[in-house]
Design a protein around this motif. Structure first.
Motif, PDB file in Angstrom:
ATOM      1  N   ASN A  97       0.864  -1.174   0.000  1.00  0.00           N
ATOM      2  CA  ASN A  97       0.000   0.000   0.000  1.00  0.00           C
ATOM      3  C   ASN A  97       0.902   1.226   0.000  1.00  0.00           C
ATOM      4  N   GLY A 102      -3.601   2.220  -1.956  1.00  0.00           N
ATOM      5  CA  GLY A 102      -4.238   0.910  -1.944  1.00  0.00           C
ATOM      6  C   GLY A 102      -3.249  -0.219  -2.151  1.00  0.00           C
ATOM      7  N   LEU A 103      -3.644  -1.406  -1.664  1.00  0.00           N
ATOM      8  CA  LEU A 103      -2.807  -2.590  -1.786  1.00  0.00           C
ATOM      9  C   LEU A 103      -2.775  -3.056  -3.230  1.00  0.00           C
TER      10      LEU A 103
END
Length: 245
Positions: A97, A102-103
Protein backbone atom coordinates in the motif's frame (compact mmCIF):
# COMPACT_ATOMS: atom_id res chain seq x y z
CA UNK A 1 55.47 -7.69 -40.69
CA UNK A 2 51.71 -7.96 -41.17
CA UNK A 3 51.38 -9.86 -37.89
CA UNK A 4 53.46 -7.27 -36.06
CA UNK A 5 51.33 -4.41 -37.37
CA UNK A 6 48.16 -6.24 -36.41
CA UNK A 7 49.38 -6.79 -32.86
CA UNK A 8 50.39 -3.15 -32.50
CA UNK A 9 46.99 -1.99 -33.77
CA UNK A 10 45.18 -4.24 -31.32
CA UNK A 11 47.28 -3.00 -28.39
CA UNK A 12 46.54 0.63 -29.27
CA UNK A 13 42.84 -0.18 -29.56
CA UNK A 14 42.91 -1.79 -26.14
CA UNK A 15 43.02 1.68 -24.58
CA UNK A 16 39.63 2.43 -26.12
CA UNK A 17 36.08 1.66 -25.08
CA UNK A 18 33.71 2.27 -27.97
CA UNK A 19 30.24 3.71 -27.50
CA UNK A 20 27.67 0.96 -27.08
CA UNK A 21 24.95 -0.47 -24.89
CA UNK A 22 24.86 -2.17 -21.50
CA UNK A 23 22.03 -4.66 -20.98
CA UNK A 24 21.22 -5.23 -17.32
CA UNK A 25 18.82 -7.18 -15.13
CA UNK A 26 17.85 -6.00 -11.66
CA UNK A 27 18.93 -8.38 -8.91
CA UNK A 28 17.91 -9.21 -5.33
CA UNK A 29 18.68 -6.25 -3.10
CA UNK A 30 16.98 -3.74 -5.38
CA UNK A 31 14.59 -1.67 -3.28
CA UNK A 32 12.90 1.72 -2.97
CA UNK A 33 11.65 3.49 0.16
CA UNK A 34 7.93 2.87 0.62
CA UNK A 35 7.87 0.13 -2.01
CA UNK A 36 10.24 -2.34 -0.42
CA UNK A 37 11.99 -5.03 -2.50
CA UNK A 38 11.72 -4.67 -6.27
CA UNK A 39 12.09 -7.14 -9.12
CA UNK A 40 12.87 -6.49 -12.74
CA UNK A 41 10.17 -6.71 -15.41
CA UNK A 42 11.92 -7.97 -18.58
CA UNK A 43 11.51 -5.94 -21.75
CA UNK A 44 11.74 -9.16 -23.84
CA UNK A 45 12.73 -7.31 -27.06
CA UNK A 46 14.20 -3.94 -28.00
CA UNK A 47 14.79 -2.00 -31.21
CA UNK A 48 18.26 -0.43 -31.08
CA UNK A 49 17.61 1.55 -34.24
CA UNK A 50 20.30 -0.22 -36.24
CA UNK A 51 17.94 -1.42 -38.96
CA UNK A 52 17.49 -4.91 -37.53
CA UNK A 53 14.19 -4.18 -35.79
CA UNK A 54 13.28 -5.57 -32.36
CA UNK A 55 15.66 -8.27 -31.13
CA UNK A 56 15.44 -10.62 -28.15
CA UNK A 57 17.29 -9.38 -25.07
CA UNK A 58 16.65 -12.13 -22.52
CA UNK A 59 15.81 -10.92 -19.02
CA UNK A 60 16.99 -7.34 -19.64
CA UNK A 61 14.95 -4.78 -17.70
CA UNK A 62 17.46 -1.90 -17.86
CA UNK A 63 19.24 -0.53 -20.93
CA UNK A 64 22.08 2.00 -20.76
CA UNK A 65 23.58 3.72 -23.80
CA UNK A 66 27.20 4.88 -23.56
CA UNK A 67 27.06 7.79 -25.96
CA UNK A 68 30.77 8.45 -26.53
CA UNK A 69 33.88 6.44 -27.29
CA UNK A 70 36.57 6.73 -24.61
CA UNK A 71 40.27 6.61 -25.52
CA UNK A 72 43.09 7.29 -23.06
CA UNK A 73 46.81 7.84 -23.71
CA UNK A 74 48.17 5.37 -21.17
CA UNK A 75 47.31 2.73 -18.61
CA UNK A 76 46.16 4.42 -15.42
CA UNK A 77 44.33 7.22 -17.24
CA UNK A 78 40.61 7.97 -17.09
CA UNK A 79 38.19 9.06 -19.80
CA UNK A 80 34.54 10.12 -19.66
CA UNK A 81 31.43 9.24 -21.62
CA UNK A 82 27.93 10.62 -21.44
CA UNK A 83 25.19 8.16 -20.55
CA UNK A 84 21.49 7.77 -21.25
CA UNK A 85 19.30 5.19 -19.53
CA UNK A 86 16.89 4.16 -22.27
CA UNK A 87 14.73 1.73 -20.32
CA UNK A 88 13.97 0.69 -16.74
CA UNK A 89 11.12 -1.58 -15.65
CA UNK A 90 10.73 -2.60 -12.01
CA UNK A 91 7.83 -3.93 -9.93
CA UNK A 92 7.24 -4.48 -6.24
CA UNK A 93 8.12 -8.02 -5.23
CA UNK A 94 4.91 -8.15 -3.17
CA UNK A 95 1.68 -6.14 -3.13
CA UNK A 96 2.08 -3.02 -0.96
CA UNK A 97 0.00 0.00 0.00
CA UNK A 98 2.16 2.81 -1.33
CA UNK A 99 1.25 6.30 -0.17
CA UNK A 100 -2.26 5.22 0.76
CA UNK A 101 -3.19 4.45 -2.85
CA UNK A 102 -4.24 0.91 -1.94
CA UNK A 103 -2.81 -2.59 -1.79
CA UNK A 104 -1.46 -3.45 -5.23
CA UNK A 105 1.62 -4.15 -7.29
CA UNK A 106 3.43 -0.92 -8.13
CA UNK A 107 5.75 -0.38 -11.08
CA UNK A 108 8.66 1.95 -11.73
CA UNK A 109 9.21 3.17 -15.28
CA UNK A 110 11.15 6.04 -16.84
CA UNK A 111 9.40 9.31 -17.60
CA UNK A 112 11.08 9.23 -21.01
CA UNK A 113 8.90 6.21 -21.89
CA UNK A 114 5.94 8.63 -22.07
CA UNK A 115 7.83 11.51 -23.66
CA UNK A 116 9.09 13.05 -20.40
CA UNK A 117 12.64 14.14 -19.58
CA UNK A 118 15.48 11.80 -20.45
CA UNK A 119 17.47 10.00 -17.74
CA UNK A 120 21.03 11.18 -18.38
CA UNK A 121 24.33 10.72 -16.61
CA UNK A 122 28.06 10.33 -16.95
CA UNK A 123 30.67 7.59 -16.54
CA UNK A 124 34.38 7.89 -15.79
CA UNK A 125 36.25 4.85 -17.18
CA UNK A 126 39.71 4.09 -15.81
CA UNK A 127 42.09 1.69 -17.55
CA UNK A 128 44.19 -0.33 -15.08
CA UNK A 129 45.37 -2.67 -17.85
CA UNK A 130 44.84 -3.26 -21.55
CA UNK A 131 41.98 -5.61 -20.65
CA UNK A 132 39.96 -3.60 -18.16
CA UNK A 133 39.83 -1.37 -15.13
CA UNK A 134 37.20 0.38 -13.04
CA UNK A 135 34.41 2.89 -13.59
CA UNK A 136 32.26 5.28 -11.58
CA UNK A 137 28.97 6.67 -12.83
CA UNK A 138 25.82 8.60 -12.01
CA UNK A 139 22.33 8.97 -13.45
CA UNK A 140 19.71 11.62 -12.78
CA UNK A 141 16.76 9.23 -12.97
CA UNK A 142 13.38 10.73 -13.87
CA UNK A 143 10.86 8.05 -12.95
CA UNK A 144 7.15 7.35 -12.53
CA UNK A 145 5.55 5.04 -9.98
CA UNK A 146 2.48 3.41 -11.49
CA UNK A 147 -0.23 1.32 -9.88
CA UNK A 148 -1.36 -2.07 -11.16
CA UNK A 149 0.54 -2.25 -14.46
CA UNK A 150 3.47 -0.86 -16.43
CA UNK A 151 0.98 1.50 -18.08
CA UNK A 152 -1.17 1.99 -14.97
CA UNK A 153 -2.11 5.30 -13.42
CA UNK A 154 0.84 7.39 -12.26
CA UNK A 155 0.75 7.96 -8.49
CA UNK A 156 4.13 9.69 -8.22
CA UNK A 157 6.59 11.35 -10.61
CA UNK A 158 9.96 12.27 -9.21
CA UNK A 159 13.72 12.18 -9.80
CA UNK A 160 16.79 11.09 -7.90
CA UNK A 161 20.49 10.61 -8.54
CA UNK A 162 21.90 7.07 -8.50
CA UNK A 163 25.67 6.65 -8.23
CA UNK A 164 28.13 3.77 -8.41
CA UNK A 165 31.81 3.90 -7.53
CA UNK A 166 34.93 1.90 -8.46
CA UNK A 167 33.12 -0.91 -10.26
CA UNK A 168 35.45 -3.30 -12.15
CA UNK A 169 35.05 -3.96 -15.87
CA UNK A 170 36.75 -6.11 -18.49
CA UNK A 171 36.52 -7.11 -22.15
CA UNK A 172 34.69 -10.45 -21.88
CA UNK A 173 30.99 -11.16 -21.25
CA UNK A 174 30.16 -13.61 -18.46
CA UNK A 175 28.76 -17.04 -19.43
CA UNK A 176 25.13 -16.87 -20.50
CA UNK A 177 25.11 -13.12 -21.10
CA UNK A 178 22.93 -11.55 -23.78
CA UNK A 179 25.46 -10.89 -26.55
CA UNK A 180 24.59 -8.85 -29.66
CA UNK A 181 27.34 -7.99 -32.12
CA UNK A 182 27.60 -4.26 -32.73
CA UNK A 183 25.49 -3.52 -29.66
CA UNK A 184 27.59 -4.84 -26.76
CA UNK A 185 30.05 -7.19 -28.51
CA UNK A 186 32.83 -6.58 -31.08
CA UNK A 187 32.14 -2.86 -30.92
CA UNK A 188 35.12 -2.04 -33.13
CA UNK A 189 33.75 -4.35 -35.82
CA UNK A 190 36.49 -6.97 -35.56
CA UNK A 191 37.30 -8.17 -32.02
CA UNK A 192 36.74 -7.45 -28.33
CA UNK A 193 39.59 -4.91 -28.13
CA UNK A 194 37.17 -2.00 -27.51
CA UNK A 195 34.40 -3.85 -25.63
CA UNK A 196 33.16 -2.95 -22.15
CA UNK A 197 31.57 -5.40 -19.71
CA UNK A 198 30.88 -4.28 -16.14
CA UNK A 199 31.63 -7.05 -13.64
CA UNK A 200 28.40 -7.58 -11.75
CA UNK A 201 26.72 -7.45 -9.35
CA UNK A 202 27.21 -3.83 -8.39
CA UNK A 203 24.94 -1.28 -6.73
CA UNK A 204 23.66 2.10 -7.85
CA UNK A 205 22.57 3.93 -4.72
CA UNK A 206 20.91 7.07 -3.38
CA UNK A 207 21.21 8.49 0.16
CA UNK A 208 17.46 7.95 0.77
CA UNK A 209 18.05 4.17 0.78
CA UNK A 210 17.13 3.44 -2.82
CA UNK A 211 19.31 0.69 -4.30
CA UNK A 212 19.43 -0.65 -7.84
CA UNK A 213 21.40 -3.89 -7.80
CA UNK A 214 22.70 -4.48 -11.29
CA UNK A 215 23.36 -7.84 -12.95
CA UNK A 216 24.48 -8.64 -16.48
CA UNK A 217 21.39 -9.56 -18.49
CA UNK A 218 21.23 -13.22 -19.44
CA UNK A 219 19.18 -15.70 -21.44
CA UNK A 220 17.20 -17.48 -18.69
CA UNK A 221 16.61 -21.21 -18.69
CA UNK A 222 13.09 -22.12 -19.90
CA UNK A 223 12.14 -23.27 -16.41
CA UNK A 224 13.05 -19.92 -14.87
CA UNK A 225 10.78 -18.10 -17.34
CA UNK A 226 7.90 -20.34 -16.24
CA UNK A 227 8.62 -19.81 -12.55
CA UNK A 228 8.78 -16.05 -13.02
CA UNK A 229 5.51 -15.94 -14.97
CA UNK A 230 3.81 -18.10 -12.35
CA UNK A 231 4.94 -15.80 -9.54
CA UNK A 232 3.60 -12.73 -11.35
CA UNK A 233 0.24 -14.40 -12.01
CA UNK A 234 -0.04 -15.52 -8.38
CA UNK A 235 0.65 -11.96 -7.24
CA UNK A 236 -1.99 -10.52 -9.57
CA UNK A 237 -4.47 -13.13 -8.41
CA UNK A 238 -3.84 -12.12 -4.82
CA UNK A 239 -4.52 -8.49 -5.61
CA UNK A 240 -7.78 -9.34 -7.45
CA UNK A 241 -8.98 -11.43 -4.51
CA UNK A 242 -8.25 -8.56 -2.13
CA UNK A 243 -10.11 -6.12 -4.36
CA UNK A 244 -13.06 -8.50 -4.63
CA UNK A 245 -13.18 -8.82 -0.84
Amino acid sequence: MACALSAEGQAAGSLTVEDGYDLFASGPGTNFPGLGPLVGVPLATYDFGDGNGPVGIGNTDTIVHRLDAVTVPAIGDTGTTRLEMLALQLATANPVNFGGFGLDTYYITLQSARGGPATLGSMDITFTSLEGGTFSSFFDVFFDIRIGALDGAIVLSDSLRLTSTDVPWDREPPPGAVVIEGINRFLNGQDNGADFWPITPFDEVHPNGAVHRVLTAAIPEPGSWLMGATAVLMGLGYVRRRRGA
